[in-house]
Scaffold this motif. Structure first.
Motif, PDB file in Angstrom:
ATOM      1  N   GLY A  45      79.505 106.457  34.037  1.00 47.13           N
ATOM      2  CA  GLY A  45      80.687 107.318  34.081  1.00 47.13           C
ATOM      3  C   GLY A  45      81.972 106.533  33.959  1.00 47.13           C
ATOM      4  N   TYR A 208      90.026 112.995  45.067  1.00 46.25           N
ATOM      5  CA  TYR A 208      89.187 112.942  43.862  1.00 46.25           C
ATOM      6  C   TYR A 208      87.836 113.625  44.070  1.00 46.25           C
ATOM      7  CZ  TYR A 208      87.192 110.501  39.726  1.00 46.25           C
ATOM      8  OH  TYR A 208      86.629 110.182  38.520  1.00 46.25           O
ATOM      9  N   TYR A 212      86.636 117.580  43.211  1.00 42.64           N
ATOM     10  CA  TYR A 212      85.499 117.760  42.305  1.00 42.64           C
ATOM     11  C   TYR A 212      84.424 118.651  42.921  1.00 42.64           C
ATOM     12  CZ  TYR A 212      81.535 116.738  39.291  1.00 42.64           C
ATOM     13  OH  TYR A 212      80.462 116.868  38.443  1.00 42.64           O
ATOM     14  N   LYS A 216      83.664 122.422  41.631  1.00 42.94           N
ATOM     15  CA  LYS A 216      82.357 122.621  41.018  1.00 42.94           C
ATOM     16  C   LYS A 216      81.528 123.642  41.795  1.00 42.94           C
ATOM     17  CE  LYS A 216      79.143 119.462  40.973  1.00 42.94           C
ATOM     18  NZ  LYS A 216      78.336 118.266  40.636  1.00 42.94           N
ATOM     19  N   VAL A 234      81.489 120.996  34.737  1.00 44.37           N
ATOM     20  CA  VAL A 234      81.664 119.581  35.057  1.00 44.37           C
ATOM     21  C   VAL A 234      82.963 119.061  34.465  1.00 44.37           C
ATOM     22  CG1 VAL A 234      80.714 117.266  34.752  1.00 44.37           C
ATOM     23  CG2 VAL A 234      79.184 119.175  35.230  1.00 44.37           C
ATOM     24  N   GLY A 238      85.794 117.847  36.853  1.00 48.12           N
ATOM     25  CA  GLY A 238      86.112 116.424  36.747  1.00 48.12           C
ATOM     26  C   GLY A 238      87.544 116.186  36.320  1.00 48.12           C
ATOM     27  N   ASN A 301      88.737 111.652  33.353  1.00 48.10           N
ATOM     28  CA  ASN A 301      87.848 111.954  34.469  1.00 48.10           C
ATOM     29  C   ASN A 301      86.845 113.054  34.138  1.00 48.10           C
ATOM     30  OD1 ASN A 301      88.800 110.270  36.920  1.00 48.10           O
ATOM     31  ND2 ASN A 301      90.674 110.984  35.957  1.00 48.10           N
ATOM     32  N   ALA A 302      87.200 113.916  33.197  1.00 50.14           N
ATOM     33  CA  ALA A 302      86.200 114.852  32.691  1.00 50.14           C
ATOM     34  C   ALA A 302      85.066 114.065  32.034  1.00 50.14           C
ATOM     35  CB  ALA A 302      86.839 115.816  31.696  1.00 50.14           C
ATOM     36  N   CYS A 304      84.278 110.963  32.687  1.00 55.90           N
ATOM     37  CA  CYS A 304      83.595 110.203  33.740  1.00 55.90           C
ATOM     38  C   CYS A 304      82.531 111.046  34.432  1.00 55.90           C
ATOM     39  CB  CYS A 304      84.613 109.696  34.759  1.00 55.90           C
ATOM     40  SG  CYS A 304      83.876 108.853  36.185  1.00 55.90           S
ATOM     41  N   PHE A 305      82.920 112.205  34.943  1.00 55.34           N
ATOM     42  CA  PHE A 305      81.968 113.020  35.688  1.00 55.34           C
ATOM     43  C   PHE A 305      80.886 113.602  34.782  1.00 55.34           C
ATOM     44  CE2 PHE A 305      85.114 113.012  39.140  1.00 55.34           C
ATOM     45  CZ  PHE A 305      84.268 112.805  40.221  1.00 55.34           C
ATOM     46  N   GLU A 309      77.014 113.019  35.597  1.00 61.39           N
ATOM     47  CA  GLU A 309      76.059 114.122  35.743  1.00 61.39           C
ATOM     48  C   GLU A 309      74.930 114.020  34.718  1.00 61.39           C
ATOM     49  OE1 GLU A 309      75.861 116.318  38.054  1.00 61.39           O
ATOM     50  OE2 GLU A 309      77.848 116.541  38.952  1.00 61.39           O
TER      51      GLU A 309
END
Length: 319
Positions: A45, A208, A212, A216, A234, A238, A301-302, A304-305, A309
């Motif tokens: 990520g 953070y 999230y 979510k 996600v 994210g 960060n979108a 990253c997550f 996932e």
């Protein structure tokens, strides 16, 4: 982005097995993710985050450490004029190489924080954590991460401002920059800004991971590792989590960037940076660079997550 209807129109990765009209049961949490999986998924990520967000991170650092830019657009224009497109990726090698261990440790620390919370309340591995416990785990993740993050940030920031208006010596890359920093101030100089990094990352990580999980859960009813979920959920969770992080972390990040890019001996610590900034530039200087930081936060960060996932799903299928 129409993610609010993710549960009504899930993607092919989402769970669509429930029959129409059937009672919806609260999904049970999966067993806590192992430390190895947290480590590996976090590293992947982190690589996704750096690749997606570095150009805007460069603009953020340059705006934080110089007064020659009037806006994000002005900083972008001058950076492109000075170095071209390649200049937008200046200093990327250091965070890219460091992304795997840094984010691996971050997500490993997040998992450890969750385990500590479960242990403190005598919870089973499949019990869902409360929002307060998630916030604790998020803050805990910053502690082990800072030891590695501080020198990487020092090298990155030094490279990013090296050619801005001729400020500082020019370095060939992260290794050359690290050697130059050590030659000038010793090994300890690599860790300049460690306290500032911790002051930034503890509250930032609380926001953070907390944002999230809350977003979510709202969109999907699932927590991290609970199984397949909508990629759109996600991405939304994210990206918004990244923005929540920077909304909290930008003032200490400005102080950290100033401290880490200043000549050795210029400041005695983060407190002196703060006092001088307040006296000479006012409180508004603490939010310098927030434009590119927020612009970068969502896509980076979108990515990253989503990477975390997807890699967790892949590993869960393997073992």
């Amino acid at each position: 982005m129409a993610t609010a209807d993710a549960s009504a129109a899930p993607s092919t990765l989402a769970d669509v097995s429930a029959a129409p009209g059937a009672p919806v049961e609260e999904p049970k949490a999966a067993p806590a993710t192992s430390g190895v999986k947290s480590f590996l998924s976090g590293g992947f990520g982190g690589m996704c985050l750096v690749a997606a967000g570095h150009p805007l991170d460069l603009l953020k650092v340059r705006m934080q450490t110089s007064t020659q830019y009037t806006s994000t657009l002005d900083c972008l224009r001058k950076t492109l004029a000075e170095n071209g497109i390649r200049g937008m990726y200046r200093g990327m090698a250091a965070p890219l190489v460091g992304a795997t261990p840094v984010f691996a440790i971050c997500f490993w620390g997040y998992g450890m924080g969750q385990n500590i919370a479960r242990s403190a309340y005598n919870m089973a591995p499949t019990d869902k954590l409360s929002t307060g416990q998630i916030l604790f785990a998020g803050g805990f993740s910053a502690v082990p991460t800072t030891a590695l993050m501080a020198p990487m940030e020092r090298i990155k920031c030094t490279l990013q401002v090296a050619s801005a208006g001729g400020a500082g010596p020019a370095y060939k890359g992260p290794v050359d920059a690290a050697m130059g920093i050590v030659r000038a101030g010793g090994v300890a100089s690599l860790f300049k800004g460690t306290c500032a990094t911790l002051l930034r990352d503890v509250p930032g990580s609380v926001a953070y991971f907390g944002a999230y999980e809350v977003i979510k859960r709202t969109l999907t009813g699932r927590s991290a590792g609970d199984g397949s979920i909508s990629p759109l959920a996600v991405v939304a969770a994210g990206g918004l989590a990244g923005m929540a992080n920077w909304a909290v972390a930008i003032p200490p990040d400005v102080l950290k960037s100033r401290l880490q890019t200043a000549p050795d001996g210029r400041y005695s610590g983060v407190r002196q940076v703060f006092v001088e900034m307040m006296r000479t530039e006012g409180a508004g200087a603490l939010f310098r660079g927030i434009g590119p930081a927020m612009l970068r936060a969502f896509p980076a960060n979108a990515a990253c997550f989503l990477g975390v996932e997807l890699s967790l799903q892949f590993m869960n299928q393997l073992w």
